[in-house]
Design a protein around this motif. Structure first.
Motif, mmCIF file in Angstrom:
data_model
loop_
_atom_site.group_PDB
_atom_site.id
_atom_site.type_symbol
_atom_site.label_atom_id
_atom_site.label_comp_id
_atom_site.label_asym_id
_atom_site.label_seq_id
_atom_site.Cartn_x
_atom_site.Cartn_y
_atom_site.Cartn_z
ATOM 1 N N HIS A 174 0.777 -1.163 -0.078
ATOM 2 C CA HIS A 174 -0.018 0.103 0.014
ATOM 3 C C HIS A 174 0.859 1.340 -0.072
ATOM 4 O O HIS A 174 0.637 2.083 -0.815
ATOM 5 C CB HIS A 174 -0.884 0.032 1.172
ATOM 6 C CG HIS A 174 -2.206 -0.709 0.919
ATOM 7 N ND1 HIS A 174 -2.336 -2.058 1.164
ATOM 8 C CD2 HIS A 174 -3.582 -0.316 0.705
ATOM 9 C CE1 HIS A 174 -3.602 -2.466 0.784
ATOM 10 N NE2 HIS A 174 -4.220 -1.408 0.446
ATOM 11 N N PHE A 175 1.978 1.325 0.790
ATOM 12 C CA PHE A 175 2.768 2.566 0.929
ATOM 13 C C PHE A 175 3.489 2.925 -0.405
ATOM 14 O O PHE A 175 3.477 3.901 -0.775
ATOM 15 C CB PHE A 175 3.659 2.367 2.042
ATOM 16 C CG PHE A 175 3.097 2.382 3.602
ATOM 17 C CD1 PHE A 175 1.742 2.788 3.737
ATOM 18 C CD2 PHE A 175 3.828 1.944 4.525
ATOM 19 C CE1 PHE A 175 1.090 2.507 4.880
ATOM 20 C CE2 PHE A 175 3.153 1.746 6.001
ATOM 21 C CZ PHE A 175 1.820 2.135 5.840
ATOM 22 N N ILE A 176 4.175 1.627 -0.833
ATOM 23 C CA ILE A 176 4.944 2.114 -2.091
ATOM 24 C C ILE A 176 4.024 2.330 -3.280
ATOM 25 O O ILE A 176 4.599 2.849 -4.170
ATOM 26 C CB ILE A 176 5.529 0.460 -2.333
ATOM 27 C CG1 ILE A 176 6.738 0.258 -1.324
ATOM 28 C CG2 ILE A 176 6.118 0.503 -3.753
ATOM 29 C CD1 ILE A 176 7.370 -0.925 -1.292
ATOM 30 N N ALA A 177 2.674 1.625 -3.274
ATOM 31 C CA ALA A 177 2.056 2.151 -4.544
ATOM 32 C C ALA A 177 1.611 3.477 -4.612
ATOM 33 O O ALA A 177 1.263 4.025 -5.492
ATOM 34 C CB ALA A 177 0.734 1.458 -4.379
ATOM 35 N N THR A 178 1.899 4.381 -3.511
ATOM 36 C CA THR A 178 1.815 5.685 -3.522
ATOM 37 C C THR A 178 3.020 6.679 -4.207
ATOM 38 O O THR A 178 2.916 7.642 -4.443
ATOM 39 C CB THR A 178 1.662 6.620 -2.108
ATOM 40 O OG1 THR A 178 2.572 6.193 -1.391
ATOM 41 C CG2 THR A 178 0.193 5.811 -1.410
ATOM 42 N N ARG A 179 3.952 5.723 -4.391
ATOM 43 C CA ARG A 179 5.384 6.233 -4.951
ATOM 44 C C ARG A 179 5.693 6.003 -6.285
ATOM 45 O O ARG A 179 6.315 6.795 -6.929
ATOM 46 C CB ARG A 179 6.337 6.009 -3.922
ATOM 47 C CG ARG A 179 6.432 7.004 -2.889
ATOM 48 C CD ARG A 179 6.801 8.373 -3.319
ATOM 49 N NE ARG A 179 6.967 9.411 -2.275
ATOM 50 C CZ ARG A 179 5.527 10.222 -1.911
ATOM 51 N NH1 ARG A 179 4.773 9.889 -2.459
ATOM 52 N NH2 ARG A 179 5.647 11.061 -0.839
ATOM 53 N N THR A 180 5.140 4.850 -6.853
ATOM 54 C CA THR A 180 5.517 4.433 -8.115
ATOM 55 C C THR A 180 4.667 3.252 -8.487
ATOM 56 O O THR A 180 3.923 2.422 -7.589
ATOM 57 C CB THR A 180 7.035 3.921 -8.107
ATOM 58 O OG1 THR A 180 7.383 3.334 -9.506
ATOM 59 C CG2 THR A 180 7.292 2.489 -7.018
#
Length: 316
Positions: A174-180
């Motif tokens: 979830h967290f990484i999907a906000t960045r790339t």
């Protein structure tokens, strides 16, 4: 992206290119790959040769000026250098292209210098691309001069599923999907020590929410010391905190939450964090993220933010 590329091919063939394009949405790597392809199509139409693709992959074509932020902002001097470069006579025939990555990080002086540059008479072969993650931070006077192209990525849900299939745990997916939305970039980020330290700070904030009567300032002092030269990591932390409080607001409104993986904790937090407090917290965090993109004292700013959050979560 295929439709956008086809549109550009048609505009190039018909000589209908605009002087300025604003590419918004999506993520940095996606926009960067697209603008490299668009620049290739533009230059290829006028002068194709074997080394062209390689030059553009490295942004070193003689008729191309590429600008990325220095530190946390794009500075006035970088825009002045662009003006100076384009005031010279080109030694290579064909159009001239400038690309500004993360254009929303321009300082006020840089944005005003760019506006002045855009207002100056140009020949028909000057084409600019502004790449932005957050279009709301672009000056309206610049926005109004550009043809806006909005990009979309694969859905968060689909990409999160892909990450989990590649052995990324649900929380970090979830967290990484906000960045790339690039898988290779996401997996590299998941293994990056700086990212791991960043998420640890998020975990500590969540622990603080369980006992909000303890001081918040020590945690924010640690964040300031760890990332005072890397505002992007601080912004990632605050973006995640924004989503946590948005999820609290959603629970109050009986709506679906984004961070389903921490639903149990959210249901506990919502017992003592009313919707009005969640809403105020979101507004404070969003304003701080916007200010953080400007030249500010990170330590003092985070101290102020910690005290505000501590007060509003305790007292509403």
């Amino acid at each position: 992206m295929t439709k956008i590329i086809e549109r550009f091919k048609y505009a190039i063939e018909k000589n209908r290119l605009s002087h300025l394009y604003l590419l918004s949405g999506s993520f940095g790597s996606t926009k960067k790959a697209l603008v490299q392809e668009l620049a290739y199509l533009i230059f290829k139409h006028y002068n194709d040769y074997p080394a062209l693709r390689h030059q553009l992959d490295n942004f070193n074509h003689p008729n191309l000026v590429y600008i990325a932020k220095e530190g946390q902002t794009i500075k006035k001097e970088q825009i002045l250098n662009l003006q100076q470069e384009f005031s010279k006579t080109s030694l290579v025939p064909g159009p001239r292209v400038f690309i500004i990555e993360q254009a929303e990080t321009m300082s006020n002086q840089a944005a005003n210098s760019l506006l002045k540059f855009l207002e100056e008479p140009k020949d028909a072969h000057t084409i600019g691309f502004l790449l932005v993650d957050e279009i709301n931070f672009i000056l309206p006077t610049i926005y109004s001069r550009a043809q806006v192209i909005r990009l979309t990525d694969v859905s968060n849900e689909a990409f999160i599923k892909t990450l989990m299939e590649n052995e990324v745990d649900e929380k970090n997916a979830h967290f990484i999907a906000t960045r790339t939305k690039e898988l290779s970039e996401a997996l590299a980020l998941y293994a990056d020590q700086k990212y791991i330290e960043t998420i640890h700070m998020v975990d500590l904030f969540i622990e603080w929410l369980e006992r909000p009567k303890t001081p918040l300032l020590p945690l924010f002092n640690n964040i300031a010391q760890m990332f005072y030269q890397d505002k992007d990591q601080i912004i990632l932390i605050l973006d995640i905190l924004c989503q946590i409080f948005l999820d609290l607001l959603h629970i109050h409104m009986n709506q679906k939450v984004e961070y389903e993986f921490m639903k149990e904790s959210l249901l506990e937090f919502v017992k003592y964090i009313p919707s009005s407090t969640a809403q105020k917290t979101i507004l404070i965090l969003q304003a701080f993220i916007k200010d953080l993109r400007l030249p500010v004292n990170v330590n003092l700013s985070l101290t102020s933010l910690a005290l505000k959050l501590e007060s509003i979560i305790r007292h509403g």
